[in-house]
Design a protein around this motif. Sequence first.
Motif, PDB file in Angstrom:
ATOM      1  N   HIS A  37      43.927  25.999   6.399  1.00 17.31           N
ATOM      2  CA  HIS A  37      43.031  27.104   6.119  1.00 17.31           C
ATOM      3  C   HIS A  37      41.749  26.805   6.889  1.00 17.31           C
ATOM      4  CE1 HIS A  37      45.554  28.588   2.847  1.00 17.31           C
ATOM      5  NE2 HIS A  37      45.776  27.306   2.609  1.00 17.31           N
ATOM      6  N   THR A  38      41.299  27.728   7.652  1.00 21.82           N
ATOM      7  CA  THR A  38      40.114  27.516   8.467  1.00 21.82           C
ATOM      8  C   THR A  38      38.961  28.346   7.932  1.00 21.82           C
ATOM      9  OG1 THR A  38      41.507  27.146  10.387  1.00 21.82           O
ATOM     10  CG2 THR A  38      39.196  27.615  10.821  1.00 21.82           C
ATOM     11  N   MET A  39      37.816  27.707   7.790  1.00 21.63           N
ATOM     12  CA  MET A  39      36.626  28.428   7.350  1.00 21.63           C
ATOM     13  C   MET A  39      35.809  28.776   8.588  1.00 21.63           C
ATOM     14  SD  MET A  39      33.511  27.196   4.884  1.00 21.63           S
ATOM     15  CE  MET A  39      34.610  26.768   3.558  1.00 21.63           C
ATOM     16  N   LEU A  84      38.795  18.453   5.392  1.00 19.67           N
ATOM     17  CA  LEU A  84      38.780  17.476   6.471  1.00 19.67           C
ATOM     18  C   LEU A  84      37.703  17.933   7.449  1.00 19.67           C
ATOM     19  CD1 LEU A  84      42.607  17.108   7.060  1.00 19.67           C
ATOM     20  CD2 LEU A  84      41.101  15.638   5.728  1.00 19.67           C
ATOM     21  N   ASP A  85      36.744  17.088   7.684  1.00 20.22           N
ATOM     22  CA  ASP A  85      35.580  17.457   8.484  1.00 20.22           C
ATOM     23  C   ASP A  85      35.494  16.553   9.704  1.00 20.22           C
ATOM     24  OD1 ASP A  85      33.182  18.496   9.350  1.00 20.22           O
ATOM     25  OD2 ASP A  85      32.011  17.708   7.675  1.00 20.22           O
ATOM     26  N   ASN A  86      35.761  17.103  10.866  1.00 21.38           N
ATOM     27  CA  ASN A  86      35.714  16.354  12.121  1.00 21.38           C
ATOM     28  C   ASN A  86      34.333  16.532  12.746  1.00 21.38           C
ATOM     29  OD1 ASN A  86      36.165  15.069  14.521  1.00 21.38           O
ATOM     30  ND2 ASN A  86      37.560  16.596  15.342  1.00 21.38           N
ATOM     31  N   GLN A  87      33.518  15.502  12.668  1.00 24.96           N
ATOM     32  CA  GLN A  87      32.166  15.543  13.230  1.00 24.96           C
ATOM     33  C   GLN A  87      32.098  14.967  14.641  1.00 24.96           C
ATOM     34  OE1 GLN A  87      29.265  16.825  11.762  1.00 24.96           O
ATOM     35  NE2 GLN A  87      30.763  17.718  10.368  1.00 24.96           N
ATOM     36  N   SER A  88      33.231  14.561  15.180  1.00 25.29           N
ATOM     37  CA  SER A  88      33.229  13.998  16.523  1.00 25.29           C
ATOM     38  C   SER A  88      33.420  15.106  17.559  1.00 25.29           C
ATOM     39  CB  SER A  88      34.335  12.955  16.672  1.00 25.29           C
ATOM     40  OG  SER A  88      35.592  13.585  16.779  1.00 25.29           O
ATOM     41  N   GLU A  89      33.281  14.742  18.795  1.00 27.67           N
ATOM     42  CA  GLU A  89      33.495  15.691  19.888  1.00 27.67           C
ATOM     43  C   GLU A  89      34.942  15.691  20.358  1.00 27.67           C
ATOM     44  OE1 GLU A  89      30.606  15.169  22.974  1.00 27.67           O
ATOM     45  OE2 GLU A  89      28.944  15.114  21.549  1.00 27.67           O
ATOM     46  N   VAL A  90      35.770  14.859  19.732  1.00 27.81           N
ATOM     47  CA  VAL A  90      37.173  14.733  20.097  1.00 27.81           C
ATOM     48  C   VAL A  90      38.026  15.449  19.053  1.00 27.81           C
ATOM     49  CG1 VAL A  90      39.051  13.097  20.496  1.00 27.81           C
ATOM     50  CG2 VAL A  90      36.718  12.501  21.170  1.00 27.81           C
ATOM     51  N   ALA A  91      38.903  16.323  19.505  1.00 30.68           N
ATOM     52  CA  ALA A  91      39.791  17.036  18.577  1.00 30.68           C
ATOM     53  C   ALA A  91      40.752  16.052  17.923  1.00 30.68           C
ATOM     54  CB  ALA A  91      40.563  18.114  19.319  1.00 30.68           C
ATOM     55  N   LYS A  92      40.949  16.216  16.626  1.00 35.89           N
ATOM     56  CA  LYS A  92      41.883  15.369  15.884  1.00 35.89           C
ATOM     57  C   LYS A  92      42.838  16.277  15.125  1.00 35.89           C
ATOM     58  CE  LYS A  92      38.794  11.463  15.422  1.00 35.89           C
ATOM     59  NZ  LYS A  92      37.825  11.874  16.378  1.00 35.89           N
TER      60      LYS A  92
END
Length: 79
Positions: free
Chosen positions: A74-76, A48-56
């Motif tokens: 899992h965080t990379m 899941l890739d969040n490219q926005s400036e808003v946390a989701k």
Amino acid sequence: MKPLKPFIAAIAFMFASLAHAHGEFFLHDAYARASAPGAPNSAAFMVLDNQSEVAKRVVSANTPAAKRVELHEHTMVLV
């Protein structure tokens, strides 16, 4: 062993609304592992890739392909 196609489709559709609604939140590299013979469970993985400036956040999941869905994070971290 349950077929994996419904499971993968359910996971993809679950997250498709996020990608469509927000435009900057993407799901990619999704796949599901086949269950071992006699094993009661399987697993699906995705990025899941969040490219926005808003946390989701993903706060829940469900699928008709399984009785129970668990979310694990899992965080990379790039160094």
